[in-house]
Design a protein around this motif. Structure first.
Motif, mmCIF file in Angstrom:
data_model
loop_
_atom_site.group_PDB
_atom_site.id
_atom_site.type_symbol
_atom_site.label_atom_id
_atom_site.label_comp_id
_atom_site.label_asym_id
_atom_site.label_seq_id
_atom_site.Cartn_x
_atom_site.Cartn_y
_atom_site.Cartn_z
ATOM 1 N N GLY A 67 4.945 3.563 8.018
ATOM 2 C CA GLY A 67 5.003 3.515 6.937
ATOM 3 C C GLY A 67 5.720 1.945 6.305
ATOM 4 N N THR A 68 5.922 0.995 6.789
ATOM 5 C CA THR A 68 6.439 -0.101 7.258
ATOM 6 C C THR A 68 4.927 -1.168 6.780
ATOM 7 N N ILE A 69 3.908 -1.150 8.529
ATOM 8 C CA ILE A 69 3.081 -2.363 7.961
ATOM 9 C C ILE A 69 1.554 -1.586 6.637
ATOM 10 N N ALA A 70 1.927 0.256 6.333
ATOM 11 C CA ALA A 70 1.072 0.021 5.523
ATOM 12 C C ALA A 70 1.488 -0.220 4.146
ATOM 13 N N VAL A 72 2.649 -3.319 3.986
ATOM 14 C CA VAL A 72 2.177 -4.518 4.014
ATOM 15 C C VAL A 72 1.061 -5.002 3.254
ATOM 16 N N VAL A 73 -0.049 -4.096 3.802
ATOM 17 C CA VAL A 73 -1.289 -4.077 3.979
ATOM 18 C C VAL A 73 -1.572 -3.292 2.894
ATOM 19 N N GLY A 74 -0.949 -3.044 1.407
ATOM 20 C CA GLY A 74 -1.614 -2.847 0.502
ATOM 21 C C GLY A 74 -1.880 -0.926 0.312
ATOM 22 N N LEU A 75 -1.768 -0.029 1.795
ATOM 23 C CA LEU A 75 -1.660 0.929 1.461
ATOM 24 C C LEU A 75 -1.693 2.484 1.124
ATOM 25 N N TYR A 76 0.216 1.994 1.055
ATOM 26 C CA TYR A 76 1.208 2.679 0.882
ATOM 27 C C TYR A 76 1.046 4.070 0.559
ATOM 28 N N ASP A 77 0.120 3.519 -1.019
ATOM 29 C CA ASP A 77 0.755 4.256 -2.205
ATOM 30 C C ASP A 77 -0.826 5.095 -1.987
ATOM 31 N N GLU A 78 -2.051 4.323 -1.965
ATOM 32 C CA GLU A 78 -3.467 4.894 -1.271
ATOM 33 C C GLU A 78 -2.833 6.410 -0.536
ATOM 34 N N LEU A 79 -2.081 6.020 0.921
ATOM 35 C CA LEU A 79 -2.128 7.143 1.470
ATOM 36 C C LEU A 79 -1.559 8.357 0.813
ATOM 37 N N ALA A 83 -2.702 12.259 1.045
ATOM 38 C CA ALA A 83 -2.447 13.131 1.746
ATOM 39 C C ALA A 83 -1.932 13.818 1.145
ATOM 40 N N GLY A 84 -0.906 13.464 -0.275
ATOM 41 C CA GLY A 84 -0.824 15.364 -1.513
ATOM 42 C C GLY A 84 -2.156 15.498 -1.862
ATOM 43 N N TRP A 115 -11.809 9.263 0.508
ATOM 44 C CA TRP A 115 -12.208 9.355 1.684
ATOM 45 C C TRP A 115 -13.090 8.171 2.226
ATOM 46 N N ARG A 116 -13.802 7.650 1.873
ATOM 47 C CA ARG A 116 -14.311 5.827 2.297
ATOM 48 C C ARG A 116 -13.323 4.902 2.579
ATOM 49 N N MET A 117 -12.293 5.169 2.044
ATOM 50 C CA MET A 117 -11.025 4.100 2.406
ATOM 51 C C MET A 117 -10.298 5.602 3.925
ATOM 52 N N LEU A 118 -10.065 6.621 3.442
ATOM 53 C CA LEU A 118 -9.126 7.595 4.653
ATOM 54 C C LEU A 118 -9.575 7.506 5.742
ATOM 55 N N VAL A 119 -11.243 7.988 5.921
ATOM 56 C CA VAL A 119 -11.928 7.734 7.302
ATOM 57 C C VAL A 119 -11.632 6.631 7.872
ATOM 58 N N PRO A 120 -11.842 5.515 8.041
ATOM 59 C CA PRO A 120 -11.333 4.074 8.456
ATOM 60 C C PRO A 120 -10.086 4.083 8.989
#
Length: 345
Positions: A67-70, A72-79, A83-84, A115-120
């Motif tokens: 979660g820390t790295i998510a 840092v790389v700007g993915l946390y909210d989107e992930l 997931a929700g 999905w185009r973000m999540l799958v990769p």
């Protein structure tokens, strides 16, 4: 106007951020303090795969939270948002089948997932996690001080990310929440590991449920929790030996744990963002205990010794890596802002 998605300003770069899923279908979109953009293009799959790989690498090292790295790389909210939607779709599917309402609601929720973000991201995370379990984890055993020094610097620098995402200035309550987060993480990372040789499947599922929640919480390491529960080595062994029963129990526990927690986390990020970011910053500071370079065999903290200069240089190098990632993410999101503004105009 074609259907687009409104998201707020970029994460991890000092903005008040968060991803919303309000569809703008008719009329002119409200773009005040928001970014209007199309769904992620498949052309970005390599970049998202790398970002997912960084999360997977973090999860392989006890003491570092994916979660820390998510963050840092700007993915946390989107992930968390994705997931929700997946959790809601799963619940809607079960309810729809049981009550014979059909699957329309479940399908609608799945269509909201990018999905185009999540799958990769997921592919990169899983691949690098499996590779890292064979590389980074042994490196931590053979060269503990320099390896921990690098990660210590990385996480210490990462604390600036949630602090930069506070919607308003820091208040006394925020400081109190940070201190509480520091205390909780410091306590959890100091627990003595349980000695488990042949864990039962229910215990594996229970451990997975806790670890998956740690995965989405910056500062709390899922792999560190597995170490405390005595499951880190058994999980590695099960993957190497292809123990399907063990892996299935772990996957079931992780699914149940994530479904039980992600909606609450979404609400906190949306309705209590200031307090949530303060707690996350505190958790990240407290987790530095697990990454202190000088430890004894029982994870007890020791005074610096040996080549101190090398440890300091490596810690600074780790901090520089995080700084570069944050700068890269900021520039990427600003380019996306410019592109989206041009599309709207």
């Amino acid at each position: 106007m074609r259907s687009v998605t409104r998201v707020s300003l970029p994460t991890g770069v000092g903005y008040s951020s968060g991803v919303t899923q309000d569809a703008i279908r008719d009329g002119e979109p409200d773009i005040d303090q928001t970014l209007v953009r199309r769904r992620t293009s498949w052309s970005r799959a390599p970049i998202d795969g790398v970002r997912g790989g960084l999360i997977g690498a973090a999860e392989s090292v006890p003491g570092i939270s994916g979660g820390t790295i998510a963050l840092v790389v700007g993915l946390y909210d989107e992930l968390v948002l994705s997931a929700g939607h997946v959790v809601h779709a799963a619940r809607a599917l079960v309810v729809g089948l049981v009550r014979r309402r059909g699957t329309a609601e479940a399908v609608a929720s799945l269509r909201k997932v990018d999905w185009r973000m999540l799958v990769p991201v997921l592919v990169g995370m899983v691949v690098v996690l499996l590779v890292s379990l064979r590389t980074l984890a042994p490196l931590l055993e053979t060269h503990p001080v320099p390896t921990r020094a690098v990660f210590f610097g990385m996480i210490a620098a990462s604390v600036a990310v949630p602090l930069g995402m506070l919607p308003t200035r820091v208040r006394a309550r925020d400081v109190a929440l940070m201190v509480a987060g520091v205390a909780v993480a410091f306590f959890l990372t100091g627990l003595t590991p349980v000695d488990v040789t042949s864990p039962s499947l229910w215990y594996v599922a229970f451990g997975a449920a806790l670890a998956i929640n740690a995965l989405v919480l910056p500062g709390i390491s899922g792999s560190a929790l597995l170490v405390v529960l005595g499951l880190y080595v058994p999980v590695q062994a099960a993957l190497e030996e292809r123990d399907l029963a063990f892996v299935a129990a772990f996957a079931l526990g992780a699914t149940v744990g994530l479904a039980s927690f992600v909606k609450s986390l979404q609400w906190l990020l949306r309705e209590r963002r200031q307090a949530t970011m303060a707690v996350l910053a505190g958790l990240m500071v407290g987790s530095l205990r697990a990454l202190w370079p000088w430890q004894d065999g029982d994870a007890g903290l020791r005074a610096p010794s040996g080549d101190l200069a090398l440890a300091v240089v490596l810690a600074l190098a780790g901090a520089a890596v995080v700084g570069a990632l944050v700068l890269w993410e900021r520039r990427r999101m600003l380019r996306e802002l410019d592109s989206a503004s041009a599309d709207v105009d």
